[in-house]
Design a protein around this motif. Sequence first.
Motif, PDB file in Angstrom:
ATOM      1  N   GLY A  55       0.809  -1.217   0.000  1.00 48.57           N
ATOM      2  CA  GLY A  55       0.000   0.000   0.000  1.00 48.57           C
ATOM      3  C   GLY A  55       0.836   1.259   0.000  1.00 48.57           C
ATOM      4  O   GLY A  55       0.415   2.292   0.519  1.00 48.57           O
ATOM      5  N   MET A  56       2.018   1.186  -0.610  1.00 47.34           N
ATOM      6  CA  MET A  56       2.937   2.325  -0.628  1.00 47.34           C
ATOM      7  C   MET A  56       2.311   3.538  -1.318  1.00 47.34           C
ATOM      8  O   MET A  56       2.419   4.666  -0.842  1.00 47.34           O
ATOM      9  N   GLY A  57       1.638   3.276  -2.442  1.00 51.72           N
ATOM     10  CA  GLY A  57       1.057   4.386  -3.197  1.00 51.72           C
ATOM     11  C   GLY A  57       0.000   5.141  -2.423  1.00 51.72           C
ATOM     12  O   GLY A  57      -0.006   6.377  -2.398  1.00 51.72           O
ATOM     13  N   GLU A  58      -0.907   4.419  -1.775  1.00 52.17           N
ATOM     14  CA  GLU A  58      -1.961   5.095  -1.014  1.00 52.17           C
ATOM     15  C   GLU A  58      -1.382   5.826   0.188  1.00 52.17           C
ATOM     16  O   GLU A  58      -1.839   6.918   0.547  1.00 52.17           O
ATOM     17  N   ALA A  59      -0.352   5.239   0.823  1.00 49.81           N
ATOM     18  CA  ALA A  59       0.311   5.929   1.932  1.00 49.81           C
ATOM     19  C   ALA A  59       0.949   7.222   1.458  1.00 49.81           C
ATOM     20  O   ALA A  59       0.919   8.245   2.155  1.00 49.81           O
ATOM     21  N   ALA A  60       1.522   7.194   0.252  1.00 48.83           N
ATOM     22  CA  ALA A  60       2.158   8.396  -0.290  1.00 48.83           C
ATOM     23  C   ALA A  60       1.123   9.481  -0.579  1.00 48.83           C
ATOM     24  O   ALA A  60       1.368  10.671  -0.331  1.00 48.83           O
ATOM     25  N   VAL A  61      -0.050   9.086  -1.098  1.00 47.55           N
ATOM     26  CA  VAL A  61      -1.117  10.065  -1.337  1.00 47.55           C
ATOM     27  C   VAL A  61      -1.572  10.687  -0.014  1.00 47.55           C
ATOM     28  O   VAL A  61      -1.794  11.898   0.079  1.00 47.55           O
ATOM     29  N   THR A  62      -1.705   9.859   1.004  1.00 43.13           N
ATOM     30  CA  THR A  62      -2.077  10.382   2.325  1.00 43.13           C
ATOM     31  C   THR A  62      -1.020  11.359   2.835  1.00 43.13           C
ATOM     32  O   THR A  62      -1.340  12.412   3.398  1.00 43.13           O
ATOM     33  N   ALA A  63       0.255  11.037   2.609  1.00 40.39           N
ATOM     34  CA  ALA A  63       1.341  11.924   3.037  1.00 40.39           C
ATOM     35  C   ALA A  63       1.239  13.283   2.352  1.00 40.39           C
ATOM     36  O   ALA A  63       1.393  14.338   2.993  1.00 40.39           O
TER      37      ALA A  63
END
Length: 461
Positions: A55-63
């Motif tokens: 879930g790296m991509g979604e975590a990055a969007v949240t960041a």
Amino acid sequence: MNQEVTQNKMGTLPVGKLMLNMGIPMILSMVLQAVYNIVDSYFVSNMADTAAVSGMGEAAVTALTLAFPIQMLMVAIGIGTGVGTNALLARTLGQGNREKAGTIAGNAMTLAGIIYAIFLIFGIFGTDAFIATQTTDPLVREMADQYLGICCIISFGIVFFSIFEKVLQATGKSLFSTIAQVAGAVTNIILDPIMIYGLFGCPAFGISGAAYATVIGQIVSLILAAGFHFKLNREIPFHFKNLKLRRRIVGEIYAIGIPAIIAQGVMSIMNYGINIIFGRIGSSYVTAYGIFYKIQQFVLFAAFGLRDAITPIVSFNYGMKDRRRVKDGMKFGMLYTFVIMIVCLIALETFAAPLAGLFSLSAQTKDLCITAMRVVSVSFVFAGANIAFQGIFQALGCGIESLVLSLLRQLIFVLPVAWAFTVWAPDIVWITFIIAEALTAGIACFFMKKIYIRKIKTSGV
């Protein structure tokens, strides 16, 4: 272009045509500002998982969503200072005072330097503490800190560009500010995948690459806008002595600019508050709101762009005491804004699912994003009217009324209602924004009636 030609254009060209000539480049310029964040979100959402992290991509969007309030604050202060400079320059040129115009522009550049110094210090010492107030997720916190630190430390591009952009617009050279904005946006789009994923021999910087691409694009825009100003704005003389701050000039800039700063600054506060409030329901709501808001920015920034055409046109002709052209500026400004909002409302209702599908999201987050687009887009009609009213109020020197509208539509009518919905009815939390814009529009109409009587009907304009 000399002063006489500029005055003839602002004071004699049919207002409807003038607003299109000035407004379309300004709309493109403002919309392209939204490109930076939406492009970053798109590319980081597609970052590959690692062996240790899924879930790296979604975590990055949240960041990026958690970093966004500070980015908005940078834009708010830069553009607000620019809006004050813009309106004051337009009025001063309308009065034929070139010497004061030069002092205004010089003081605005010095103010940009002070603004940059503040964000530089924050970028070095304050980003981690800020992010920590919104999340306890260590991965999201680390990524957000990396991204925001770079954007603040190298923020001189966006801050100084905001000034040169508005100076160009004040003299009717909106096309050149748009060229500069386009060049920066294209640079960002090209560099994002290269620096995030590590293409063509470039190291894979990950989320830091998105930040580097953003600030490099901003610097490109600054270089071009500054070049256009010093080459083309002959009606605004430049002398180094004009860089020395004059208390009266600074006061006049911020008498107009502070409402504009707050108008955009409360967007930052609202997003910060919404991040915390939605976090009570779940991180999926925060991520969905972050993506929706960046898509919504294309719509609202289009209205802001037209507002920035309304302000100098109404201000210039108010300075010349031309009542007919002032009224035409108000009429066409409201009409064009309404058309933009209706078109965007239809587009989002129609294409909500494909737009959400551009991002690599979990099924739950994607569904929330689609729902947000389809519900909140109903508020666009009211939001467009509120933004146009703010431009008119600023042009007529009614900064307090403009400020009140900003506080109502983005703070007072939003955060308490959103909090209540998250407690008692989280499934309908998105209607918060319709309620806020509709209530504010009613109050704006009341203000407009009183301002029209005081400033236009009975003032001799």
